[in-house]
Design an enzyme around this catalytic site. Sequence first.
Site, PDB file in Angstrom:
ATOM      1  N   HIS A   1       0.811  -1.207   0.000  1.00 46.01           N
ATOM      2  CA  HIS A   1       0.000   0.000   0.000  1.00 46.01           C
ATOM      3  C   HIS A   1       0.850   1.264   0.000  1.00 46.01           C
ATOM      4  O   HIS A   1       0.367   2.332  -0.373  1.00 46.01           O
ATOM      5  CB  HIS A   1      -0.960  -0.015   1.192  1.00 46.01           C
TER       6      HIS A   1
ATOM      7  N   HIS B   1      -2.447 -12.185  -2.989  1.00 46.92           N
ATOM      8  CA  HIS B   1      -3.473 -12.940  -2.279  1.00 46.92           C
ATOM      9  C   HIS B   1      -3.089 -14.398  -2.051  1.00 46.92           C
ATOM     10  O   HIS B   1      -3.900 -15.176  -1.541  1.00 46.92           O
ATOM     11  CB  HIS B   1      -4.793 -12.847  -3.038  1.00 46.92           C
TER      12      HIS B   1
END
Length: 724
Positions: free
Chosen positions: A99, A267
Amino acid sequence: MEGNSNASGGKCPFMHGSNTETNQSVMDWWPNALNLDILHQHDTKVNPLGKDFNYQKALKSLDVEALKKDVTSLMTDSQDWWPADWGHYGGLMIRMAWHAAGSYRIADGRGGGGTGNQRFAPLNSWPDNVSLDKARRLLWPIKKKYGNKVSWADLIILAGTIAYESMGLKTYGFAFGREDIWAPEKDVYWGAEKEWLAPSDGRYDDVSKPETMENPLAAVQMGLIYVNPEGVNGSPDPIKTGAQVRETFKRMAMNDEETVALTAGGHTVGKAHGNGDASILGPNPESAPVEEQGFGWSNPTRSGVGRDTVTSGIEGAWTTYPTKWDNGYFHMLFNHEWELRKSPAGAHQWEPVSIKEDDMPVDVEDMTTRYNPIMTDADMAMKMDPIYKEISLKFKDDFEAFSDAFARAWFKLTHRDMGPKDRWFGPDVPVEDLIWQDPIPKGKSDYNVEAVKAKIADSGLTISELVSTAWDSARTFRGSDFRGGANGARIRLAPQKDWAGNEPEKLSKVLSVLEPIAADFSISVADTIVLAGNVGVEKAIRNAGMDVKVAFAPGRGDASQDMTDTDSFAPLEPLADGFRNWQKKDYVVSPEEMLLDRAQLMELTAPEMTVLIGGMRVMGTNYGGTKHGVFTNNVGALTNDFFVNLTDMAYKWKPADNWVYEIVDRKSGTVKWTATRIDLVFGSNSILRSYAEVYAQDDSKEKFVNDFVNAWVKVMNADRFDLA
C-alpha cells in the site's frame, strides 16, 4: 491593577494557533489565490537530520545482512501486544509495503513508497490502510536500532520483501536508497472528493468506461489504493471490476501479465479481515485522541486482533496455506465454483459453493477450526475476464513462471519510483538492466570541454535555439519518480522528438548541427545539448555586459531507442511550459497553476522558478518565438529587464484575448508589450511580486545573473545522481 480583563472574563489569554477553527488561513479567506505551498513543502527547516545529512553516505555504513536477519526474525517474533495471524506477520508487512508502493501513478510520478509518506496524513489514515499503523509500530524497534542508516521508506518496502522471502518466494532483488520526507506531501492530488470512499462516479466522465477516469488519478475511489474489492461502487460484477483493474494497473505502468501476477501473488499469502462491525471502530490515527499515541481504528468491544480484526470488511484467506508461497491461489480459484455471500461485517465476497474441509484455511488462532476461503470481485476477474483468465491458467500450470513473473512485478512495484540505478544501494541490486528503469549508458567525461563549446559557438545556432533545446531536454525531469531529464538525450528519440512542446521542426534543425559536433569529439549528444545551452546562456550574459561561466559536469550518456519504453514515456510529455510561455491548449486548470506543477516536479523553489522565468523571457526562448512577456528592447541579453518593466508603474495592464494581455503606456496609451497570465502573475501575486521586486532593483543586476546561472545548472544536473 491586578489580573487581566480577558483572563478574568474566562477567555484564553494566549493567541490561538493556526490549527484552531477560528484562525483562517490566507487560502480560506482568498480561495482563488495562487497557492505556492507545493514549492515550499519540503523546506529543510522541517528535516530533523539537518541539511548536511546525506542518506546515500549513511547507507554505506549499514550492515545489510544484520538488518535483513532482524527483519526476518520479526516475522515470527514479538507476538505480545499485536499477535500475528497464524503467528506470522508476513501478510501484514506485505500489505504495508504494497500500500506504500501501490499509491504510485505514472501520470505525474507522484505517490509510491519512495519517500516514507505512509507515515503522514492522508495515507496514514486512509480507509484502505486500516491497521498499517500497527505494522509500522512493529518495525519501530528495528528502526530505532539502525537509526539513520536506514530510512523508514526503505524499511517499509524491505519488510514486505523479506516477508515474501520468509514464506518461500525467491525474490528478484532489493535496493536501498529511498530518502524520507518529514511532512505530508501537499503536492499530491488524491481526488476532489470531500469524504472517504465516496462513489467513484465523480472521477469518471463515464464510470462504465474506466479510461475516462480523471488524470492523474489511478485509484477508483478516495481512500483506496486500487479498486473497490466488492465491485464498482460496491456492486459485484467481475467483468466490470476487471476493466477497472486493467485501467488502474495500467496507470501504474503494469501490463496484463504483471497485473495477474501481482493480484495472485498478493493474495497467495495473508487474509482479509472483516469479522466484526467496522462502524464501531475508533477514529483513524490522524483523528485519534492523544493517548492513542498515533494508533487508530481501536475496537471498543472486542480485542481487535486475530479473529476479531476488522479492516476491509471482507473476511477470510484466499488459500489453504496463507503463510506459504505456493500455487494455491490459482488452484483454489479454478478448482471451485464460487457464489456471492456476505462477510460478518456485511461486505460482498465470493465463497466456494462446495469445498473439502482439508482445503479450507485454518483459523488464525485455532488450528483445529477451518473456514471457507474467499475471493474478492477483483479475484473473480482473474477467472472471468478472458485475457486475465488465459494468463491465470498459464500460471496455474507453471508455478515457476508465476513465481518469476510475480518476483519481477513485485520488484517493479516497489522500485518503480526510485529512478536510475545511480540512486540504488545494496548487495541485492539486480545486475540486469530493465527497460522501466530508463537505463542510460555511462558517457565520456575526459574531453576538452572548451573546444566543444567553441565549436558550438561557431555553429550559427542562435541563443534562443541553444537555450530552448537544452531546456526542453532537461525540463522532463520529475523529482516525484526521478524520471526524465537531459541525461540520455531522449529528446532525439520517440516519443519525445515528436512532442508538440519540443517544436519538432526546430528541434530537428538544432540536432542536425549538434549531433555531428558530438560525433567529432566522440562524446554524447546529451552532453553536447547541455553544453549548447550553457554556450547560449554565456553569450547572453556577455551581451548583458558581464562575464560569468556556467558550471558543467561532463559524463552524460546517450540512450538508444531500444532502451526507451515509449509507452511509459508518454505521460512525461509537457502539456504546458510556463517557462517558455506555452500551452498545448486551454485547460480547466489555470496556466499559472500548471507552471507551479511543472516547477514542483522539477524540484524548483519559488525564487528559482521566478529567476528562470525572467531569464528565459529576455533570452527570447518563448515557444514559437512569441513576444509575450519579452519585456526588453535587448533580446538575447541576460538582463533583469523582465522584472524592471513588469514592476514599472509607467505602464498599466489590460486583457486582450484569451490568456493574453496588453502592457500599455499610461501617457501615450500605446501598447508597449504583450503578456500572458504566466508573466503577470509575477506582479499580481504578493509572494511572487516580492521576488520580482528583488530582481528589479538597481543593485540586483549581478545577483539576477548569478541566481539564474545557479538555477539553470540545477535544472541541467537534476538527473545527475552520479554527482551526489
